[in-house]
Design a protein around this motif. Structure first.
Motif, PDB file in Angstrom:
ATOM      1  N   GLY A  33       0.771  -1.187   0.143  1.00  0.00           N
ATOM      2  CA  GLY A  33      -0.047  -0.129  -0.078  1.00  0.00           C
ATOM      3  C   GLY A  33       0.834   1.267  -0.084  1.00  0.00           C
ATOM      4  O   GLY A  33       0.279   2.395  -0.346  1.00  0.00           O
ATOM      5  N   ASP A  34       2.086   1.186   0.314  1.00  0.00           N
ATOM      6  CA  ASP A  34       3.098   2.400   0.262  1.00  0.00           C
ATOM      7  C   ASP A  34       3.157   2.849  -1.172  1.00  0.00           C
ATOM      8  O   ASP A  34       3.174   2.037  -2.007  1.00  0.00           O
ATOM      9  N   SER A  35       3.989   3.789  -1.189  1.00  0.00           N
ATOM     10  CA  SER A  35       4.508   4.563  -2.310  1.00  0.00           C
ATOM     11  C   SER A  35       6.033   4.272  -2.416  1.00  0.00           C
ATOM     12  O   SER A  35       6.916   4.660  -1.257  1.00  0.00           O
ATOM     13  N   LEU A  36       6.714   4.572  -3.676  1.00  0.00           N
ATOM     14  CA  LEU A  36       8.086   4.689  -3.614  1.00  0.00           C
ATOM     15  C   LEU A  36       8.413   5.174  -5.055  1.00  0.00           C
ATOM     16  O   LEU A  36       7.656   4.895  -6.097  1.00  0.00           O
ATOM     17  N   SER A  37       9.433   5.873  -5.100  1.00  0.00           N
ATOM     18  CA  SER A  37       9.790   6.675  -6.366  1.00  0.00           C
ATOM     19  C   SER A  37      11.249   6.401  -6.570  1.00  0.00           C
ATOM     20  O   SER A  37      12.297   6.438  -5.894  1.00  0.00           O
ATOM     21  N   LEU A  38      11.467   5.672  -8.067  1.00  0.00           N
ATOM     22  CA  LEU A  38      12.612   5.316  -8.518  1.00  0.00           C
ATOM     23  C   LEU A  38      13.427   6.418  -9.466  1.00  0.00           C
ATOM     24  O   LEU A  38      12.514   7.061 -10.151  1.00  0.00           O
ATOM     25  N   ARG A  67      -1.285   2.458 -11.436  1.00  0.00           N
ATOM     26  CA  ARG A  67      -0.550   2.739  -9.869  1.00  0.00           C
ATOM     27  C   ARG A  67       0.733   3.329 -10.288  1.00  0.00           C
ATOM     28  O   ARG A  67       1.283   4.025  -9.226  1.00  0.00           O
ATOM     29  N   PHE A  68       1.263   3.271 -11.373  1.00  0.00           N
ATOM     30  CA  PHE A  68       2.832   3.451 -11.817  1.00  0.00           C
ATOM     31  C   PHE A  68       2.762   4.747 -12.665  1.00  0.00           C
ATOM     32  O   PHE A  68       1.867   4.740 -13.690  1.00  0.00           O
ATOM     33  N   THR A  69       3.617   5.656 -12.420  1.00  0.00           N
ATOM     34  CA  THR A  69       3.967   6.684 -13.418  1.00  0.00           C
ATOM     35  C   THR A  69       5.117   7.113 -13.750  1.00  0.00           C
ATOM     36  O   THR A  69       6.042   7.219 -12.890  1.00  0.00           O
ATOM     37  N   VAL A  70       5.420   6.989 -15.101  1.00  0.00           N
ATOM     38  CA  VAL A  70       6.928   7.071 -15.739  1.00  0.00           C
ATOM     39  C   VAL A  70       6.907   8.875 -16.351  1.00  0.00           C
ATOM     40  O   VAL A  70       5.824   9.311 -16.639  1.00  0.00           O
ATOM     41  N   SER A  71       8.169   9.247 -15.765  1.00  0.00           N
ATOM     42  CA  SER A  71       8.293  10.716 -16.423  1.00  0.00           C
ATOM     43  C   SER A  71       9.698  10.937 -16.628  1.00  0.00           C
ATOM     44  O   SER A  71      10.653  10.084 -16.197  1.00  0.00           O
ATOM     45  N   ARG A  72      10.035  11.996 -17.160  1.00  0.00           N
ATOM     46  CA  ARG A  72      11.533  12.302 -17.525  1.00  0.00           C
ATOM     47  C   ARG A  72      11.655  13.804 -17.400  1.00  0.00           C
ATOM     48  O   ARG A  72      10.797  14.733 -17.418  1.00  0.00           O
ATOM     49  N   ASN A  73      13.028  14.175 -16.985  1.00  0.00           N
ATOM     50  CA  ASN A  73      13.310  15.616 -17.198  1.00  0.00           C
ATOM     51  C   ASN A  73      14.679  15.671 -17.999  1.00  0.00           C
ATOM     52  O   ASN A  73      15.805  15.301 -17.475  1.00  0.00           O
ATOM     53  N   ASN A  74      14.483  15.961 -19.278  1.00  0.00           N
ATOM     54  CA  ASN A  74      15.655  15.839 -20.345  1.00  0.00           C
ATOM     55  C   ASN A  74      16.864  16.916 -19.795  1.00  0.00           C
ATOM     56  O   ASN A  74      18.118  16.723 -19.914  1.00  0.00           O
ATOM     57  N   ASP A  75      16.287  17.967 -19.277  1.00  0.00           N
ATOM     58  CA  ASP A  75      17.427  18.974 -18.893  1.00  0.00           C
ATOM     59  C   ASP A  75      18.098  18.412 -17.765  1.00  0.00           C
ATOM     60  O   ASP A  75      19.387  19.018 -17.653  1.00  0.00           O
ATOM     61  N   LYS A  76      17.593  17.788 -16.735  1.00  0.00           N
ATOM     62  CA  LYS A  76      18.462  16.973 -16.021  1.00  0.00           C
ATOM     63  C   LYS A  76      18.927  15.517 -16.085  1.00  0.00           C
ATOM     64  O   LYS A  76      19.305  15.094 -15.244  1.00  0.00           O
ATOM     65  N   ASN A  77      18.636  14.998 -17.429  1.00  0.00           N
ATOM     66  CA  ASN A  77      19.016  13.831 -17.822  1.00  0.00           C
ATOM     67  C   ASN A  77      18.643  12.909 -16.618  1.00  0.00           C
ATOM     68  O   ASN A  77      19.338  11.832 -16.431  1.00  0.00           O
ATOM     69  N   MET A  78      17.276  12.898 -16.299  1.00  0.00           N
ATOM     70  CA  MET A  78      16.856  12.002 -15.185  1.00  0.00           C
ATOM     71  C   MET A  78      15.392  11.476 -15.691  1.00  0.00           C
ATOM     72  O   MET A  78      14.534  12.129 -16.392  1.00  0.00           O
ATOM     73  N   VAL A  79      15.213  10.175 -15.358  1.00  0.00           N
ATOM     74  CA  VAL A  79      13.844   9.652 -15.474  1.00  0.00           C
ATOM     75  C   VAL A  79      13.376   8.995 -14.337  1.00  0.00           C
ATOM     76  O   VAL A  79      14.143   8.505 -13.401  1.00  0.00           O
ATOM     77  N   PHE A  80      12.145   8.851 -14.140  1.00  0.00           N
ATOM     78  CA  PHE A  80      11.667   8.582 -12.797  1.00  0.00           C
ATOM     79  C   PHE A  80      10.448   7.595 -13.014  1.00  0.00           C
ATOM     80  O   PHE A  80       9.782   7.552 -13.998  1.00  0.00           O
ATOM     81  N   LEU A  81      10.114   6.866 -12.047  1.00  0.00           N
ATOM     82  CA  LEU A  81       9.152   5.837 -11.929  1.00  0.00           C
ATOM     83  C   LEU A  81       8.320   5.928 -10.560  1.00  0.00           C
ATOM     84  O   LEU A  81       9.143   5.634  -9.419  1.00  0.00           O
ATOM     85  N   GLN A  82       7.401   6.600 -10.367  1.00  0.00           N
ATOM     86  CA  GLN A  82       6.351   6.946  -9.238  1.00  0.00           C
ATOM     87  C   GLN A  82       5.494   5.725  -9.207  1.00  0.00           C
ATOM     88  O   GLN A  82       4.626   5.514 -10.084  1.00  0.00           O
ATOM     89  N   MET A  83       5.612   4.817  -8.023  1.00  0.00           N
ATOM     90  CA  MET A  83       5.069   3.681  -7.892  1.00  0.00           C
ATOM     91  C   MET A  83       4.164   3.788  -6.542  1.00  0.00           C
ATOM     92  O   MET A  83       4.673   4.069  -5.410  1.00  0.00           O
ATOM     93  N   ASN A  84       2.803   3.635  -6.811  1.00  0.00           N
ATOM     94  CA  ASN A  84       1.840   4.003  -5.704  1.00  0.00           C
ATOM     95  C   ASN A  84       1.138   2.427  -5.621  1.00  0.00           C
ATOM     96  O   ASN A  84       1.137   1.591  -6.200  1.00  0.00           O
TER      97      ASN A  84
END
Length: 125
Positions: free
Chosen positions: A15-20, A67-84
């Motif tokens: 039930g928790d969330s985590l962000s990669l 439940r999961f959301t993928v996003s990216r910040n090209n300026d910061k060269n980062m990709v994210f996976l929000q997991m709920n």
């Protein structure tokens, strides 16, 4: 040389969330389609999520959609996976991957050219 480094994994309760996060170095992130995969013990590596170069289009495995959301910040060269709403079935090593010449939204691991070392996500019941 392109390198991908994941972070943010850990042990959480159901039930928790985590962000990669996935940090990409060696090349501008904007040239890559980016994906997240996971691999549980004794299982094949499976597709989780994909995001196109500009971040305007995404796709998800049925098991994580909503439940999961993928996003990216090209300026910061980062990709994210929000997991709920994490479930013990989500326990796996999570990998980010980069596809230099993406066709559409690639969902198979063979389409990807670069991989991170993975980060462990463990969901306790």
């Amino acid at each position: 040389q392109v390198q991908l480094v994941e972070s943010g994994g850990g042990l959480v309760q159901a039930g928790d969330s985590l962000s990669l996060s996935c940090a990409v170095t060696g090349r501008s992130l904007g040239v890559f389609g980016m994906g997240w995969f996971r691999q549980a013990p004794g299982m094949e590596r499976e597709f989780v999520a994909v995001i196109n170069r500009s971040g305007t289009s995404t796709d998800y495995a049925a098991s994580v959609k909503g439940r999961f959301t993928v996003s990216r910040n090209n300026d910061k060269n980062m990709v994210f996976l929000q997991m709920n709403t994490l479930d013990p079935e989500d326990t796996a090593v999570y990998y980010c991957a980069a596809d230099r010449w993406p066709v559409g939204l690639p969902t198979t691991k063979d389409e990807y050219d670069y991989w991170g070392q993975g980060t462990q996500v463990t969901v306790a019941s």
